[in-house]
Each structure stands twice: as C-alpha cells, then as structure tokens.
Design a protein around this motif. Structure first.
Motif, PDB file in Angstrom:
ATOM      1  N   VAL A 143       0.850  -1.186   0.000  1.00 17.77           N
ATOM      2  CA  VAL A 143       0.000   0.000   0.000  1.00 17.77           C
ATOM      3  C   VAL A 143       0.890   1.242   0.000  1.00 17.77           C
ATOM      4  O   VAL A 143       1.811   1.347   0.816  1.00 17.77           O
ATOM      5  N   GLU A 144       0.621   2.170  -0.922  1.00 14.78           N
ATOM      6  CA  GLU A 144       1.348   3.441  -0.987  1.00 14.78           C
ATOM      7  C   GLU A 144       0.336   4.568  -0.898  1.00 14.78           C
ATOM      8  O   GLU A 144      -0.600   4.623  -1.684  1.00 14.78           O
ATOM      9  N   LEU A 145       0.513   5.456   0.085  1.00 14.03           N
ATOM     10  CA  LEU A 145      -0.415   6.571   0.273  1.00 14.03           C
ATOM     11  C   LEU A 145       0.345   7.869   0.447  1.00 14.03           C
ATOM     12  O   LEU A 145       1.427   7.898   1.041  1.00 14.03           O
ATOM     13  N   ASP A 146      -0.238   8.937  -0.048  1.00 15.30           N
ATOM     14  CA  ASP A 146       0.255  10.287   0.211  1.00 15.30           C
ATOM     15  C   ASP A 146      -0.742  10.975   1.110  1.00 15.30           C
ATOM     16  O   ASP A 146      -1.956  10.873   0.902  1.00 15.30           O
ATOM     17  N   LEU A 165       3.284   7.152   3.145  1.00 19.09           N
ATOM     18  CA  LEU A 165       3.157   5.894   3.888  1.00 19.09           C
ATOM     19  C   LEU A 165       3.352   4.741   2.922  1.00 19.09           C
ATOM     20  O   LEU A 165       2.777   4.729   1.839  1.00 19.09           O
ATOM     21  N   LEU A 166       4.179   3.798   3.317  1.00 20.12           N
ATOM     22  CA  LEU A 166       4.289   2.503   2.647  1.00 20.12           C
ATOM     23  C   LEU A 166       3.849   1.466   3.662  1.00 20.12           C
ATOM     24  O   LEU A 166       4.267   1.513   4.826  1.00 20.12           O
ATOM     25  N   GLY A 217       6.620   8.860   6.920  1.00 20.65           N
ATOM     26  CA  GLY A 217       7.542   9.971   7.068  1.00 20.65           C
ATOM     27  C   GLY A 217       7.338  10.979   5.959  1.00 20.65           C
ATOM     28  O   GLY A 217       6.341  10.918   5.227  1.00 20.65           O
ATOM     29  N   PRO A 218       8.279  11.911   5.816  1.00 22.01           N
ATOM     30  CA  PRO A 218       8.186  12.848   4.705  1.00 22.01           C
ATOM     31  C   PRO A 218       8.113  12.069   3.387  1.00 22.01           C
ATOM     32  O   PRO A 218       8.836  11.081   3.200  1.00 22.01           O
ATOM     33  N   ALA A 219       7.220  12.485   2.494  1.00 18.01           N
ATOM     34  CA  ALA A 219       6.960  11.737   1.258  1.00 18.01           C
ATOM     35  C   ALA A 219       8.230  11.483   0.451  1.00 18.01           C
ATOM     36  O   ALA A 219       8.414  10.382  -0.078  1.00 18.01           O
ATOM     37  N   ASP A 220       9.122  12.461   0.379  1.00 22.47           N
ATOM     38  CA  ASP A 220      10.340  12.258  -0.408  1.00 22.47           C
ATOM     39  C   ASP A 220      11.257  11.222   0.239  1.00 22.47           C
ATOM     40  O   ASP A 220      11.879  10.417  -0.445  1.00 22.47           O
ATOM     41  N   ALA A 221      11.327  11.194   1.557  1.00 26.87           N
ATOM     42  CA  ALA A 221      12.157  10.204   2.249  1.00 26.87           C
ATOM     43  C   ALA A 221      11.556   8.802   2.108  1.00 26.87           C
ATOM     44  O   ALA A 221      12.283   7.832   1.884  1.00 26.87           O
ATOM     45  N   VAL A 222      10.237   8.700   2.235  1.00 28.98           N
ATOM     46  CA  VAL A 222       9.579   7.402   2.068  1.00 28.98           C
ATOM     47  C   VAL A 222       9.822   6.879   0.654  1.00 28.98           C
ATOM     48  O   VAL A 222      10.182   5.716   0.467  1.00 28.98           O
ATOM     49  N   ALA A 223       9.650   7.730  -0.340  1.00 28.34           N
ATOM     50  CA  ALA A 223       9.873   7.318  -1.727  1.00 28.34           C
ATOM     51  C   ALA A 223      11.331   6.901  -1.960  1.00 28.34           C
ATOM     52  O   ALA A 223      11.596   5.920  -2.652  1.00 28.34           O
ATOM     53  N   ALA A 224      12.258   7.630  -1.345  1.00 26.48           N
ATOM     54  CA  ALA A 224      13.679   7.326  -1.530  1.00 26.48           C
ATOM     55  C   ALA A 224      14.052   5.968  -0.942  1.00 26.48           C
ATOM     56  O   ALA A 224      15.014   5.340  -1.390  1.00 26.48           O
ATOM     57  N   HIS A 225      13.295   5.502   0.057  1.00 27.11           N
ATOM     58  CA  HIS A 225      13.621   4.245   0.728  1.00 27.11           C
ATOM     59  C   HIS A 225      12.647   3.116   0.391  1.00 27.11           C
ATOM     60  O   HIS A 225      12.636   2.084   1.067  1.00 27.11           O
TER      61      HIS A 225
END
Length: 81
Positions: free
Chosen positions: A29-32, A42-43, A60-68
């Motif tokens: 699940v991926e949510l903004d 959120l992942l 966490g912050p959307a960019d940090a979540v996406a990066a990880h």
C-alpha cells in the motif's frame, strides 16, 4: 484516517501491487497524506497468514519514504518465520 484520507470502501482492493512475503502474496500500500498531512507518505504491507496477519509500515516525509521504497521492499521480503 492516519493520513487524513477518507476510509476505504468495504471490499475495496488494497493495492494492485503484491509482494511475495513469508510465502504469501501480500499487498503493498502506498499513500500520500492529505490536508494537514500533505507532504507525508506511507508505505505499508499486509501479509495474511493462516494464524495471524503481519503488518509492516513506514511513515515519514513523502520524499524520504519514496527514496527508501526499495529498502522497505527488501526488508519485507527478508522476513522469516
């Protein structure tokens, strides 16, 4: 609600993406976030097992979540019983 989003409809699919985790197809699940939580991400993974369900979540912050995201997926796939 955790991400200021409306609840999912009963029976709505969680995700089109599934991962093999603990031998089970598990939705990713991926949510903004919305409203006050805009910019948050959120992942989540839901792994249904016969006796219990395993939930894994990163927020966490959307960019940090996406990066990880790749690290999150690797972690989920590494789980063992």
């Amino acid at each position: 609600q955790q991400m200021s989003l409306p609840p999912l409809a009963v029976g709505a699919p969680l995700s089109a993406t599934t991962l093999d985790v603990l031998g089970q197809p598990s939705p990713l699940v991926e949510l903004d976030g919305a409203d006050a939580l805009a910019g948050r991400g959120l992942l989540g993974l839901v792994c249904p097992l016969p006796s219990h369900t395993v939930f894994v979540k990163m927020v966490g912050p959307a960019d940090a979540v996406a990066a990880h995201k790749d690290d999150f997926i690797a972690f989920c796939r590494s789980l063992e019983l």
